[in-house]
Write an enzyme that holds these catalytic residues in place. Structure first.
Site, short mmCIF file in Angstrom:
data_model
loop_
_atom_site.label_atom_id
_atom_site.label_comp_id
_atom_site.label_asym_id
_atom_site.label_seq_id
_atom_site.Cartn_x
_atom_site.Cartn_y
_atom_site.Cartn_z
N CYS A 2 0.91 -1.00 -0.08
CA CYS A 2 0.14 -0.22 -0.02
C CYS A 2 0.82 1.20 -0.13
O CYS A 2 2.22 1.27 0.26
CB CYS A 2 -0.71 0.28 1.24
SG CYS A 2 -2.11 -1.17 1.41
N ARG A 16 -4.69 7.03 0.41
CA ARG A 16 -3.80 5.91 -0.06
C ARG A 16 -4.26 5.09 -1.02
O ARG A 16 -5.36 5.24 -1.54
CB ARG A 16 -3.93 5.33 1.52
CG ARG A 16 -5.30 4.59 1.64
CD ARG A 16 -5.43 3.06 1.40
NE ARG A 16 -4.50 2.31 2.24
CZ ARG A 16 -4.65 1.96 3.33
NH1 ARG A 16 -5.73 2.35 4.25
NH2 ARG A 16 -3.78 0.84 3.94
N ASN A 79 0.13 -2.28 5.67
CA ASN A 79 0.62 -3.57 6.31
C ASN A 79 2.42 -3.37 6.56
O ASN A 79 2.99 -2.85 6.03
CB ASN A 79 0.58 -4.59 4.95
CG ASN A 79 0.26 -5.85 5.33
OD1 ASN A 79 -0.55 -5.98 6.17
ND2 ASN A 79 0.66 -7.15 4.70
C1 LIG Z 1 -3.79 -5.56 4.19
C2 LIG Z 1 -4.22 -4.01 4.32
C3 LIG Z 1 -3.11 -3.28 3.96
C4 LIG Z 1 -2.97 -3.25 2.51
C5 LIG Z 1 -1.55 -3.74 2.30
O1 LIG Z 1 -0.45 -3.02 2.77
N1 LIG Z 1 -1.39 -4.95 1.53
C6 LIG Z 1 0.02 -5.25 1.33
C7 LIG Z 1 0.17 -6.86 1.78
S1 LIG Z 1 1.67 -7.17 1.77
O2 LIG Z 1 2.44 -6.45 2.51
O3 LIG Z 1 2.20 -7.00 0.35
O4 LIG Z 1 1.92 -8.56 2.03
C8 LIG Z 1 -4.85 -3.70 5.71
C9 LIG Z 1 -5.08 -2.30 5.69
C10 LIG Z 1 -6.26 -2.13 6.88
C11 LIG Z 1 -6.43 -3.57 7.39
C12 LIG Z 1 -7.87 -3.86 7.79
C13 LIG Z 1 -8.25 -2.88 9.08
O5 LIG Z 1 -7.08 -2.90 10.07
C14 LIG Z 1 -9.45 -3.31 9.84
C15 LIG Z 1 -9.54 -4.82 9.91
C16 LIG Z 1 -8.65 -5.09 11.56
C17 LIG Z 1 -8.82 -6.55 11.78
O6 LIG Z 1 -7.86 -6.69 12.69
C18 LIG Z 1 -8.47 -7.48 10.72
C19 LIG Z 1 -9.33 -7.21 9.32
C20 LIG Z 1 -9.31 -5.67 8.69
C21 LIG Z 1 -10.47 -5.69 7.94
C22 LIG Z 1 -7.92 -5.41 8.39
C23 LIG Z 1 -7.33 -6.14 7.02
C24 LIG Z 1 -6.19 -5.81 6.49
O7 LIG Z 1 -5.19 -6.09 7.44
C25 LIG Z 1 -6.17 -4.49 6.28
C26 LIG Z 1 -7.15 -4.07 4.96
#
Ligand SMILES: C[C@H](CCC(=O)NCCS(=O)(=O)O)[C@H]1CC[C@H]2[C@@H]3[C@H](O)C[C@@H]4C[C@H](O)CC[C@]4(C)[C@H]3C[C@H](O)[C@]12C
Length: 325
Positions: A2, A16, A79
């Protein structure tokens, strides 16, 4: 992966790219001032600042990914795998779980300066929302009109970094991301001059050659360098149209196209699910999705901000084509 971004023209804009291979049914969610924000180990906020952002609503609770409050403060979680380290309950701190962190900050504070003071008294608690929603390894960018910080809960404790770039991506830790920029200080938006070999004639055969060496791949360290270069050299007019266009252009410079980043299975790819840009001065949340390039807007001030119930708008995901004939 992200990318988070804070950018100020006349108004402050915060948003973002959300890059992932699946979605959690996220919606644009407005939390009005009198929605009771409950916290697992901290006092309920019965009244607080109103928030607009993207969240998954679970059991009536807005699990925010990013958002901004009515006072102009923005915050996003990105993340941070293998580095995020949440803590057991600390008796001398206010214990906030990672999924409560955005509501707790945006509900109460107006400026980054206030947030910095508050962060000295908190610990991020290792506690899941539920079995369906386990803990996410995250770090956060928090910004107002004039400054931005990064918050990382790592093995050594809670780290808070000033962030003069207004950008955050993913791993590694922010101190290393910042150090890595030393490798790019020679890059420029101007045509290059010959420092390579005296007395040799070179040809500036293309525009943009001053930035040759700027990474173009989609790894988080490369996206950080690319987004910082684009953001720090960015030139935008002050109107709303010019500002949000420029904001989405900066995010576009590090967006993920389907097919370029494999994750696991042969047909599984990370893509930019949505890009967002909130005018935090006006409380208007703009977004596009992977297949919908038209900008959609949700204005928090068109809702009853003194209400008690969440308002949510499903993302409009299909391509909206404006036909001219
Ligand atoms: C994965 C998302 C961030 C995007 C990102 O950085 N992806 C890259 C993956 S990687 O590095 O390349 O492996 C994060 C951002 C916000 C997060 C969400 C939010 O924190 C809200 C909830 C929180 C809960 O604990 C888990 C589900 C969730 C719904 C989360 C799921 C997931 O971790 C999200 C959607």
């Amino acid at each position: 992966m992200c990318t988070g971004l804070s950018y100020t023209t006349k108004d402050h804009y915060f948003g973002r790219n959300l890059d992932l291979e699946f979605s959690y049914n996220e919606t644009v969610t407005v939390t009005p001032r009198n929605f009771p924000f409950e916290f697992r180990r901290a006092a309920t906020l019965t009244t607080h600042h109103a928030i607009v952002g993207i969240a998954t609503i679970a059991e009536g609770y807005p699990l925010y990914y990013d958002g901004a409050n009515e006072k102009g403060l923005g915050m996003a979680g990105l993340n941070f795998p293998d580095n995020a380290d949440y803590k057991p309950e600390a008796s001398d701190k206010t214990n906030i779980t990672p999924f409560e962190f955005i509501p707790w900050i945006l509900g109460q504070f107006e400026t980054v300066e206030e947030v910095k003071t508050a962060l000295a008294g908190i610990s991020l608690l290792k506690l899941s929302f539920s079995k369906t929603f386990p803990l996410s390894p995250l770090h956060w960018i928090i910004a107002d009109k004039s400054q931005s910080i990064i918050v990382e809960s790592v093995k050594e404790g809670l780290r808070v970094y000033d962030n003069p770039f207004g950008v955050l991506t993913n791993n590694p830790t922010f101190d290393i991301q910042r150090f890595n920029l030393n490798n790019y200080m020679h890059l420029s938006t101007y045509p290059p001059e010959n420092h390579f070999a005296k007395g040799v004639q070179f040809d500036t055969y293309s525009r943009g050659m001053g930035a040759i060496g700027l990474p173009g791949d989609l790894s988080s360290a490369s996206r950080f360098a690319k987004a910082v270069f684009t953001r720090m050299n960015s030139v935008a007019g002050e109107s709303e149209s010019e500002s949000i266009s420029q904001f989405f252009q900066i995010l576009g410079s590090v967006a993920q196209q389907r097919g370029c980043v494999h994750v696991g299975g042969e047909d599984e790819f990370e893509i930019t699910i949505y890009s967002s840009c909130c005018n935090t001065d006006q409380g208007i949340y703009y977004y596009t999705t992977y297949e919908n390039s038209q900008i959609t807007a949700v204005d928090m001030h068109r809702e009853d901000l003194d209400g008690t119930t969440l308002v949510d708008y499903p993302l409009i995901k299909g391509q909206q084509i404006h036909r001219q004939n």
